[in-house]
Design a protein around this motif. Sequence first.
Motif, short mmCIF file in Angstrom:
data_model
loop_
_atom_site.label_atom_id
_atom_site.label_comp_id
_atom_site.label_asym_id
_atom_site.label_seq_id
_atom_site.Cartn_x
_atom_site.Cartn_y
_atom_site.Cartn_z
N ARG A 1 0.86 -1.20 -0.09
CA ARG A 1 -0.04 -0.05 0.00
C ARG A 1 0.92 1.06 0.05
O ARG A 1 1.87 1.36 0.32
CB ARG A 1 -1.02 0.00 1.14
CG ARG A 1 -1.81 -1.18 1.18
CD ARG A 1 -2.81 -1.21 1.68
NE ARG A 1 -3.11 -1.03 3.20
CZ ARG A 1 -4.10 -0.70 3.85
NH1 ARG A 1 -4.97 -0.26 3.56
NH2 ARG A 1 -3.78 -0.55 5.37
N ASP B 1 -4.23 1.10 -1.11
CA ASP B 1 -4.02 0.07 -2.15
C ASP B 1 -4.08 0.96 -3.47
O ASP B 1 -5.02 1.70 -3.60
CB ASP B 1 -5.03 -0.99 -2.22
CG ASP B 1 -4.69 -2.11 -3.12
OD1 ASP B 1 -4.47 -3.19 -2.52
OD2 ASP B 1 -4.81 -1.85 -4.55
N ARG C 1 -5.22 0.20 -6.02
CA ARG C 1 -6.62 0.09 -6.61
C ARG C 1 -7.91 0.64 -6.00
O ARG C 1 -8.91 0.69 -6.58
CB ARG C 1 -6.95 -1.50 -6.84
CG ARG C 1 -5.98 -2.16 -7.78
CD ARG C 1 -6.41 -3.81 -7.62
NE ARG C 1 -5.91 -4.44 -6.48
CZ ARG C 1 -6.23 -5.55 -6.04
NH1 ARG C 1 -6.97 -6.42 -6.79
NH2 ARG C 1 -6.04 -5.98 -4.59
N ASP C 2 -7.38 1.27 -4.78
CA ASP C 2 -8.69 1.85 -3.98
C ASP C 2 -9.05 3.15 -4.85
O ASP C 2 -8.07 3.87 -5.01
CB ASP C 2 -8.03 2.13 -2.61
CG ASP C 2 -8.21 1.00 -1.67
OD1 ASP C 2 -8.99 -0.11 -2.14
OD2 ASP C 2 -7.42 0.85 -0.84
N SER C 3 -10.34 3.52 -4.79
CA SER C 3 -10.89 4.71 -5.31
C SER C 3 -10.40 5.59 -4.02
O SER C 3 -10.49 5.29 -3.11
CB SER C 3 -11.99 4.71 -5.78
OG SER C 3 -13.10 4.42 -4.50
N ASP D 1 -13.34 4.81 -1.79
CA ASP D 1 -12.83 3.89 -0.81
C ASP D 1 -12.13 4.44 0.40
O ASP D 1 -12.21 4.15 1.51
CB ASP D 1 -12.22 2.92 -1.49
CG ASP D 1 -12.88 1.92 -2.43
OD1 ASP D 1 -14.04 1.80 -2.17
OD2 ASP D 1 -12.64 1.82 -3.52
N THR E 1 -9.78 -7.96 3.62
CA THR E 1 -10.22 -6.77 2.98
C THR E 1 -11.41 -7.12 1.76
O THR E 1 -11.48 -8.17 1.24
CB THR E 1 -9.08 -6.25 2.44
OG1 THR E 1 -8.51 -6.47 1.35
CG2 THR E 1 -7.92 -5.91 3.35
N LYS E 2 -11.87 -5.90 1.37
CA LYS E 2 -12.74 -5.81 0.26
C LYS E 2 -11.98 -6.58 -1.04
O LYS E 2 -12.47 -7.53 -1.84
CB LYS E 2 -13.25 -4.54 -0.12
CG LYS E 2 -14.67 -4.49 -0.95
CD LYS E 2 -15.22 -3.13 -0.48
CE LYS E 2 -14.70 -1.79 -0.60
NZ LYS E 2 -15.41 -0.64 -0.61
N LEU E 3 -10.80 -5.99 -1.41
CA LEU E 3 -10.07 -6.34 -2.72
C LEU E 3 -9.78 -7.81 -2.29
O LEU E 3 -9.79 -8.46 -3.44
CB LEU E 3 -8.78 -5.30 -2.60
CG LEU E 3 -9.27 -3.92 -3.07
CD1 LEU E 3 -8.00 -3.12 -3.03
CD2 LEU E 3 -9.74 -3.72 -4.44
N GLN F 1 -12.89 -9.65 -3.23
CA GLN F 1 -13.04 -9.77 -4.65
C GLN F 1 -11.92 -10.67 -5.37
O GLN F 1 -12.50 -11.39 -6.35
CB GLN F 1 -13.08 -8.37 -5.26
CG GLN F 1 -14.13 -7.48 -4.57
CD GLN F 1 -14.12 -5.83 -4.91
OE1 GLN F 1 -13.18 -5.56 -5.39
NE2 GLN F 1 -15.05 -5.53 -4.59
N ASP F 2 -10.85 -10.57 -4.96
CA ASP F 2 -9.81 -11.31 -5.76
C ASP F 2 -10.40 -12.92 -5.60
O ASP F 2 -9.97 -13.89 -6.51
CB ASP F 2 -8.53 -11.20 -5.26
CG ASP F 2 -7.79 -9.56 -5.66
OD1 ASP F 2 -8.41 -9.24 -6.71
OD2 ASP F 2 -6.89 -9.19 -5.08
#
Lengths: 158, 749
Positions: free
Chosen positions: A3, A20, A22-24, A27, B113-115, B118-119
């Motif tokens: 991160r 991360d 990829r986090d918006s 988020d 985590t959310k990610l 999803q993965d």
Amino acid sequence: MSRIHVTTTVNGDAVEFLADPRDSLLDCLRDQLNLTGSKEGCGTGDCGACSVTVDGTLVCSCLVLGVEAEGKRIETVEGMAKGNDLHPLQRKFIEHAALQCGFCTPGILVAAKALLAENPDPSESEIRFWLAGNLCRCTGYDKIIHAVQDAAAEMRGA
Amino acid sequence: MAKDETQGFRLIGTRPDRPDGLDKVTGRARYGADISAPGMLHAAVVRSPHAHARIVKIDASKALALPGVKAVITRADLPTGLTGEDWNLQENTLAGEKALYDGHAVAAVAATTKLIAQDAAKLVEVTYEVLPHVTDVDAAMAAGAPVIRAGTADHSVPEGMHPNVVKYIDFGHGDVEAGFAAADLVRAQSYKTEATHQGYIEPHACMAQMGSDDRGEMWVCTQGHWYIRRMSAAVLGVDASKLRVTPSEIGGGFGGKTTIFMEPLALALSKKAGGRPVKLVMSRSEVLRATGPTASASMDVKLGMKKDGTLTAAKVMFRMQGGPYIGSSPVGEALSCALACYDVPNVMHEGYEVLANRPKAAAYRAPGSPMAAFAVESLLDEMCRELGLDPLKVRLKNAAREGTKSSYGPTYNRIGLVESLEATMAHKNLLAPLGPNQGRGVASGFWFNHGGETSVSLAIGEDGTVTVSVGTPDIGGSRASIALMTGECLGIPYEKVRVNVVETGALGVNEPTHGSRATFASGLAAVEAARQAMAEMCRRAAAEWDIDPEAVEWRDGAAHPAGPNAGKFPPMSIAEIGAKMGGSGGPISGHHEVTAGGFGASFGVHVVDVEVDPETGRTTVLRYLVVQDAGRAIHPAYVEGQYQGGAAQGIGWALNEEYVYGADGRLQNTVFLDYRIPVASDLPMIDTVIVEVPNPGHPYGVRGVGETGITPPLPALANAIHAATGARLRSLPMSPPKVLAAIKAKAGG
């Protein structure tokens, strides 16, 4: 994926978080900073419920990466009121019954504030087109338009 | 306690700020996804990419090997042996042998985590054997259509029908053939409507925790948390009382949040992950692919009319699909609503429910009524034109009124259709001039309204302020309307009443906020609870004054001696009574629980002016009028809001919204960009007229106002487009390509 450390300003406060890649931004605001006023209705930039400003520019925070917030100035719905003094748009939304479920309200308030910063005396049509990116399923928009018009008039001192 | 409760209101009819307004404009209001808990995991759902497929194998080993993954569940983790709607709900929550529609859940994952969740969902390997599918209602009934689930049909279905036809309904009265024979004009047409989604902006979201002892807690956005509790308990095979469900603020529902879609998954994942809380939030595409849209419909209507516009007979045949399970389509409601606006001596209704490879339909604002109105009100308009009659006058001539035997059976008590039609005819919008390519359309609409299971408690505070606990989540301002009614009843200010929507442990069972019932039923129960508390407060005053309780009356927020004979005592205010209640007999509260009858039918009339671009077929709504009987508008601003919101949804359904399936049976428009609901620049101001014909079944005359407004826009727009172009659209949505084709076909023909 490791991160990334992000330092930014949200509603005038210096903040930092780990994102991360990829986090918006949405988020990060919601999950890292606990600013859950901005909502996710779609995640694809279609509904506007996540509207915030980044360095004064209105954006869908679901379409901005959290890491892009580095060094920026973010404003969210949580920063609209000054203490207990509501922004005129916030007051007028309550007065005009311009919200029902209220889920789209934070995004619409942020977007309307950005409109009035640019155009203090918008026509009905200008308000409708500016807010066309903010979906509301409850109100039919009628009372939202009236509330924005009334807030604009008050802010102009009309 | 005598008080004229029909007029001279102090609070009812005023427009105070809603109590949840401040939280909602500051971002503080907490919705389904806005809460977190220590140790919380995040969930993701694995969904079928196929419309119809046998699930051969699910291999979760790679997902489970991903660091951070704490649990994976499949149907094998749920109990077996469920029947009826419980089985349907379980099957829809997590597919068993077959995936039955694009987006059907087949597994779920919880991770740190959310990610990661999803993965991990992408690492769950599902082997499918793809089967032929069918998504169109007429195609699903045809010979040779793929069988979705053999043996589903109930005994009502005639011999020889396709196994996808699972229910047949018929009812009516009079002699329709004689009625048609007596008509001067008989016309029959067929209509189709596509499925649309409720389109609430807040996706489904919950946070749930369940231990190995099956005791669970859930925070969830829902219209009805007792329904969530009962359904989740059934799907998981646990006692309902082991689950405690707390409703969040709700970001719209429109019927779509009256049932479960993924809530048991969060509970089951939590249990499997050692009791850690699990948050599950749907994406927009999951909402569109896998939560209940409304049904799609194929409809035949036949009407008989005299030259003067009198309806002599009506016959309707509706076919509706509501997904792959029996009982999900609103075909029964659609039939009952179809002719409900009219006093027709001879009516016949028939309907089929059909299975298709689409998501399990959920309620959507006046379920069934908009489709039915599109068919009936369109044909009525055609016949008025053919006979040269004013469509509003014909509606008035045939209007149902008090004493009319309704098309669906019961005899109406006091209703307000005639008053609504008269108010429409007097409105200035009917005088607005129309230019080239512009046209005006009118239509009426109906909804039953609903009472339902309701439990409300009310408590007097030590300072004389009042707390009301209700079980109907507030979507459109019901906390404000219930506070107004309670304050009115007790004679105290609106601001002295706080209404809370409380969790399942705090009250008896409540049905959801559905059927336009919250202000009607929770309001009625709150008034009854207030009357109980009021009677007790009169007894406390009587005891202190040492007079008969019958000699005490309640007015202006205080107990008073009822007359000079009762004695001379200064009024004892609610604040004084509250301050002393500990010593005068204990806490004072009121409680009322009821399966509320007495709900009053709702009627509305809409008038729309449109302009149709002859080169593109695009319809612009120029002017819009909603006239509807509210019974009594408790908070008129939120009544107007319901009218305007309903009209906007109906306009979207009429002009643009539809579920688009590809040849592969997959939903093609799974984001708001492609499933385009009306935006601010699509609409004009929506004018409203609130007609008030009080409902005798409610202490203040409330009818319920939420649903009827979505019904008339579908036919009103079809009628307006016809008036503007001469082209008659009998299939929704009336999107620009379809309108353009209809204009060209008319020109060519």
